[in-house]
Design a protein around this motif. Sequence first.
Motif, PDB file in Angstrom:
ATOM      1  N   TYR A 117      -4.564  -6.378  -2.786  1.00  0.00           N
ATOM      2  CA  TYR A 117      -3.121  -6.252  -2.520  1.00  0.00           C
ATOM      3  C   TYR A 117      -2.559  -4.981  -3.151  1.00  0.00           C
ATOM      4  CZ  TYR A 117      -3.170 -10.867  -0.507  1.00  0.00           C
ATOM      5  OH  TYR A 117      -3.438 -11.923   0.319  1.00  0.00           O
ATOM      6  N   LEU A 118      -2.945  -4.721  -4.385  1.00  0.00           N
ATOM      7  CA  LEU A 118      -2.461  -3.526  -5.073  1.00  0.00           C
ATOM      8  C   LEU A 118      -2.969  -2.252  -4.399  1.00  0.00           C
ATOM      9  CD1 LEU A 118      -3.036  -4.869  -8.699  1.00  0.00           C
ATOM     10  CD2 LEU A 118      -0.801  -4.380  -7.670  1.00  0.00           C
ATOM     11  N   ILE A 119      -4.216  -2.296  -3.906  1.00  0.00           N
ATOM     12  CA  ILE A 119      -4.799  -1.141  -3.216  1.00  0.00           C
ATOM     13  C   ILE A 119      -4.163  -0.969  -1.837  1.00  0.00           C
ATOM     14  CG2 ILE A 119      -6.922  -0.218  -2.200  1.00  0.00           C
ATOM     15  CD1 ILE A 119      -8.447  -1.633  -4.516  1.00  0.00           C
ATOM     16  N   SER A 120      -3.993  -2.077  -1.118  1.00  0.00           N
ATOM     17  CA  SER A 120      -3.393  -2.011   0.230  1.00  0.00           C
ATOM     18  C   SER A 120      -1.961  -1.504   0.192  1.00  0.00           C
ATOM     19  CB  SER A 120      -3.423  -3.397   0.889  1.00  0.00           C
ATOM     20  OG  SER A 120      -4.744  -3.815   1.152  1.00  0.00           O
ATOM     21  N   ALA A 121      -1.257  -1.822  -0.891  1.00  0.00           N
ATOM     22  CA  ALA A 121       0.139  -1.394  -1.023  1.00  0.00           C
ATOM     23  C   ALA A 121       0.266  -0.023  -1.691  1.00  0.00           C
ATOM     24  CB  ALA A 121       0.912  -2.435  -1.833  1.00  0.00           C
ATOM     25  N   GLY A 122      -0.861   0.562  -2.089  1.00  0.00           N
ATOM     26  CA  GLY A 122      -0.823   1.873  -2.731  1.00  0.00           C
ATOM     27  C   GLY A 122      -0.234   1.844  -4.128  1.00  0.00           C
ATOM     28  N   LYS A 123      -0.310   0.696  -4.809  1.00  0.00           N
ATOM     29  CA  LYS A 123       0.273   0.571  -6.151  1.00  0.00           C
ATOM     30  C   LYS A 123      -0.647   1.107  -7.247  1.00  0.00           C
ATOM     31  CE  LYS A 123       4.112  -1.344  -4.852  1.00  0.00           C
ATOM     32  NZ  LYS A 123       5.380  -0.588  -4.986  1.00  0.00           N
ATOM     33  N   SER A 355      -1.620 -19.485  -0.426  1.00  0.00           N
ATOM     34  CA  SER A 355      -0.676 -19.852  -1.497  1.00  0.00           C
ATOM     35  C   SER A 355      -1.113 -19.274  -2.842  1.00  0.00           C
ATOM     36  CB  SER A 355      -0.547 -21.377  -1.597  1.00  0.00           C
ATOM     37  OG  SER A 355      -1.805 -21.990  -1.874  1.00  0.00           O
ATOM     38  N   HIS A 356      -2.415 -19.144  -3.041  1.00  0.00           N
ATOM     39  CA  HIS A 356      -2.915 -18.569  -4.294  1.00  0.00           C
ATOM     40  C   HIS A 356      -2.651 -17.074  -4.345  1.00  0.00           C
ATOM     41  CE1 HIS A 356      -5.877 -22.153  -4.854  1.00  0.00           C
ATOM     42  NE2 HIS A 356      -4.638 -22.432  -5.217  1.00  0.00           N
ATOM     43  N   ASP A 357      -2.822 -16.412  -3.207  1.00  0.00           N
ATOM     44  CA  ASP A 357      -2.514 -14.981  -3.168  1.00  0.00           C
ATOM     45  C   ASP A 357      -1.028 -14.743  -3.448  1.00  0.00           C
ATOM     46  OD1 ASP A 357      -5.139 -14.774  -2.513  1.00  0.00           O
ATOM     47  OD2 ASP A 357      -4.858 -13.722  -0.624  1.00  0.00           O
ATOM     48  N   LEU A 358      -0.194 -15.668  -2.994  1.00  0.00           N
ATOM     49  CA  LEU A 358       1.245 -15.562  -3.264  1.00  0.00           C
ATOM     50  C   LEU A 358       1.520 -15.677  -4.752  1.00  0.00           C
ATOM     51  CD1 LEU A 358       4.168 -15.341  -2.317  1.00  0.00           C
ATOM     52  CD2 LEU A 358       4.163 -17.818  -1.931  1.00  0.00           C
ATOM     53  N   TRP A 359       0.782 -16.548  -5.460  1.00  0.00           N
ATOM     54  CA  TRP A 359       0.981 -16.657  -6.917  1.00  0.00           C
ATOM     55  C   TRP A 359       0.630 -15.338  -7.599  1.00  0.00           C
ATOM     56  CZ3 TRP A 359      -2.022 -16.027 -11.290  1.00  0.00           C
ATOM     57  CH2 TRP A 359      -1.409 -16.402 -12.492  1.00  0.00           C
ATOM     58  N   THR A 362       3.330 -12.883  -7.028  1.00  0.00           N
ATOM     59  CA  THR A 362       4.513 -13.289  -7.796  1.00  0.00           C
ATOM     60  C   THR A 362       4.360 -12.930  -9.267  1.00  0.00           C
ATOM     61  OG1 THR A 362       4.903 -15.135  -6.264  1.00  0.00           O
ATOM     62  CG2 THR A 362       5.998 -15.245  -8.405  1.00  0.00           C
ATOM     63  N   GLU A 363       3.166 -13.149  -9.837  1.00  0.00           N
ATOM     64  CA  GLU A 363       2.927 -12.774 -11.232  1.00  0.00           C
ATOM     65  C   GLU A 363       2.960 -11.259 -11.409  1.00  0.00           C
ATOM     66  OE1 GLU A 363       2.064 -14.307 -14.473  1.00  0.00           O
ATOM     67  OE2 GLU A 363       3.328 -15.794 -13.498  1.00  0.00           O
ATOM     68  N   ASP A 364       2.492 -10.532 -10.416  1.00  0.00           N
ATOM     69  CA  ASP A 364       2.563  -9.073 -10.518  1.00  0.00           C
ATOM     70  C   ASP A 364       3.989  -8.566 -10.343  1.00  0.00           C
ATOM     71  OD1 ASP A 364       0.077  -8.192 -11.333  1.00  0.00           O
ATOM     72  OD2 ASP A 364      -0.770  -8.153  -9.323  1.00  0.00           O
ATOM     73  N   VAL A 365       4.840  -9.350  -9.686  1.00  0.00           N
ATOM     74  CA  VAL A 365       6.279  -9.056  -9.694  1.00  0.00           C
ATOM     75  C   VAL A 365       6.819  -9.315 -11.096  1.00  0.00           C
ATOM     76  CG1 VAL A 365       8.550  -9.820  -8.872  1.00  0.00           C
ATOM     77  CG2 VAL A 365       6.682  -9.503  -7.240  1.00  0.00           C
ATOM     78  N   ARG A 366       6.396 -10.406 -11.684  1.00  0.00           N
ATOM     79  CA  ARG A 366       6.842 -10.778 -13.037  1.00  0.00           C
ATOM     80  C   ARG A 366       6.621  -9.650 -14.044  1.00  0.00           C
ATOM     81  NH1 ARG A 366       4.086 -15.666 -16.710  1.00  0.00           N
ATOM     82  NH2 ARG A 366       5.519 -15.501 -18.493  1.00  0.00           N
ATOM     83  N   TRP A 367       5.481  -8.965 -13.927  1.00  0.00           N
ATOM     84  CA  TRP A 367       5.134  -7.943 -14.909  1.00  0.00           C
ATOM     85  C   TRP A 367       5.351  -6.526 -14.401  1.00  0.00           C
ATOM     86  CZ3 TRP A 367       5.368 -10.268 -19.165  1.00  0.00           C
ATOM     87  CH2 TRP A 367       4.874 -11.564 -19.325  1.00  0.00           C
ATOM     88  N   GLY A 368       6.086  -6.384 -13.288  1.00  0.00           N
ATOM     89  CA  GLY A 368       6.485  -5.057 -12.831  1.00  0.00           C
ATOM     90  C   GLY A 368       5.472  -4.289 -12.017  1.00  0.00           C
ATOM     91  N   LYS A 369       4.412  -4.941 -11.558  1.00  0.00           N
ATOM     92  CA  LYS A 369       3.421  -4.252 -10.725  1.00  0.00           C
ATOM     93  C   LYS A 369       3.876  -4.152  -9.267  1.00  0.00           C
ATOM     94  CE  LYS A 369       0.806  -4.029 -14.333  1.00  0.00           C
ATOM     95  NZ  LYS A 369       0.787  -2.782 -15.114  1.00  0.00           N
ATOM     96  N   PHE A 370       4.652  -5.153  -8.837  1.00  0.00           N
ATOM     97  CA  PHE A 370       5.300  -5.124  -7.531  1.00  0.00           C
ATOM     98  C   PHE A 370       6.803  -5.214  -7.733  1.00  0.00           C
ATOM     99  CE2 PHE A 370       1.241  -6.728  -5.599  1.00  0.00           C
ATOM    100  CZ  PHE A 370       1.113  -5.752  -4.617  1.00  0.00           C
ATOM    101  N   GLU A 371       7.561  -4.621  -6.834  1.00  0.00           N
ATOM    102  CA  GLU A 371       9.015  -4.706  -6.916  1.00  0.00           C
ATOM    103  C   GLU A 371       9.445  -6.114  -6.487  1.00  0.00           C
ATOM    104  OE1 GLU A 371       7.710  -3.251  -2.929  1.00  0.00           O
ATOM    105  OE2 GLU A 371       7.295  -2.667  -5.034  1.00  0.00           O
ATOM    106  N   ASP A 375       7.622  -7.651   0.271  1.00  0.00           N
ATOM    107  CA  ASP A 375       7.426  -8.598   1.383  1.00  0.00           C
ATOM    108  C   ASP A 375       6.073  -9.269   1.184  1.00  0.00           C
ATOM    109  OD1 ASP A 375       7.234 -10.026   3.716  1.00  0.00           O
ATOM    110  OD2 ASP A 375       7.081  -8.273   5.036  1.00  0.00           O
ATOM    111  N   ALA A 376       6.042 -10.250   0.316  1.00  0.00           N
ATOM    112  CA  ALA A 376       4.783 -10.918  -0.018  1.00  0.00           C
ATOM    113  C   ALA A 376       4.153 -11.580   1.201  1.00  0.00           C
ATOM    114  CB  ALA A 376       5.017 -11.947  -1.124  1.00  0.00           C
ATOM    115  N   ALA A 377       4.975 -12.244   1.997  1.00  0.00           N
ATOM    116  CA  ALA A 377       4.449 -12.935   3.183  1.00  0.00           C
ATOM    117  C   ALA A 377       3.811 -11.947   4.153  1.00  0.00           C
ATOM    118  CB  ALA A 377       5.560 -13.722   3.869  1.00  0.00           C
TER     119      ALA A 377
END
Length: 440
Positions: A117-123, A355-359, A362-371, A375-377
Amino acid sequence: MSKDRETSKIRLSRRTLLKGTAGAAALLGAVKTQFPFGVHVAEASGPETKKAALGFIALTDAAPLFVAKEKGIFAKYGVPDVEVLKQASWGATRDNLVLGGEASGIDGAHILTPMPYLISAGKVTQNNVPTPMYILARLNLNGQCISVGKEYEDLKVGVDTTAFKDALEKKKASGKSVKAANTFPGGTHDLWIRYWLAAGGIDPDKDIETITVPPAQMVANMKVGTMDCFCVCEPWNLQLIHQKIGYTAITTGELWNLHPEKSLGMRASFVDKNPKAAQAILMAVMEAQMWCEKPENHQEVAQICSKRNWINCPVNDITDRVKGRFDYGLPGKVVEKHPQMMRYWNDFASYPFQSHDLWFITEDVRWGKFEPEVDAAGLIKKVNREDLWREAAKALSIPDAQIPTSTSRGKETFFDGKVFDPADPKAYLKSLAIKRVEIS
């Protein structure tokens, strides 16, 4: 030709046919014993390529890849030239995935589930350029541990980090640094150790310094005092105990029982170009997961993992925990048949629940890795290819009871009572006291 000679020739042909059929049946029976799911010889049009480069990190949850190679399972499914290549770190894995197999990198990998996910989003890529990735399967559930240094042995740190927090504060007050090691920022190990620290009131960004260390270097770094605690898979936690440098505080399954961990991730471009080869690779890995799960194979799993070309460590640093025996390294704390031992296949371990990928997102949102507005879905729809897993399961004739009926495992409850409802990730975020994002 006389009638007698014709009859004799017909009888001879029938005898030859029957003899050949019997021999073929015997051969097929022998093959069936060796390969319970049958031999899937490539069709005339079948795998577009017989090769692929798959990366791995020296950890026991990469065992399905080792087994698929060692046991000839990749070859069985028509992709004999699949290479399973050791990577120096998760950062190197990322860089080689971005390069791709056609440019001397890799096409896929045993990988921390958030990384595709982080690689696909270029993070986490150079210049934030996305490299589209797919998750084809989960490789395991449970099996990671959080270890602490021997200097905290008297605290007997476990799921409750309250006393650990006090000890860290005293150490900092004396002018010394305190550090927690993960294996990749935003990866599974980072999220487990952050959750554990934060649940006890330790802010992983303010109260302790978080550092990134490759798994195989964890023990050596703990030995010289580089960090106070770390999170990683085996064999490094048990090796730490064997070298009398520290002990296991918790298995990550104690944080979240049957939690998802590593995945089989592949570049989207490889899968899209070679769909049959990708399915062959996936089927081989799934069969290897089933083999690894069987208790009668655990000793051999440990022996294979310990080999020089795989993890390259003493087999006794691996064996006990593969078999489910957990000596935490503290007096009297030994658990036989640990309920949170690693799962390779049972409990839907191989299926990549969305659902696990969503968690993880969500945790990477919690720690600032995703904004927060990610669009998680939409991202999950692009990356999670549970549809390919289901196709492979059908081709393997997996029993219906071993195939989930939903893409969601439903609500998940953590050791501290927090609940993640995939239908309302925002409520989960709001319930967490320590985080890098404000949720209205």
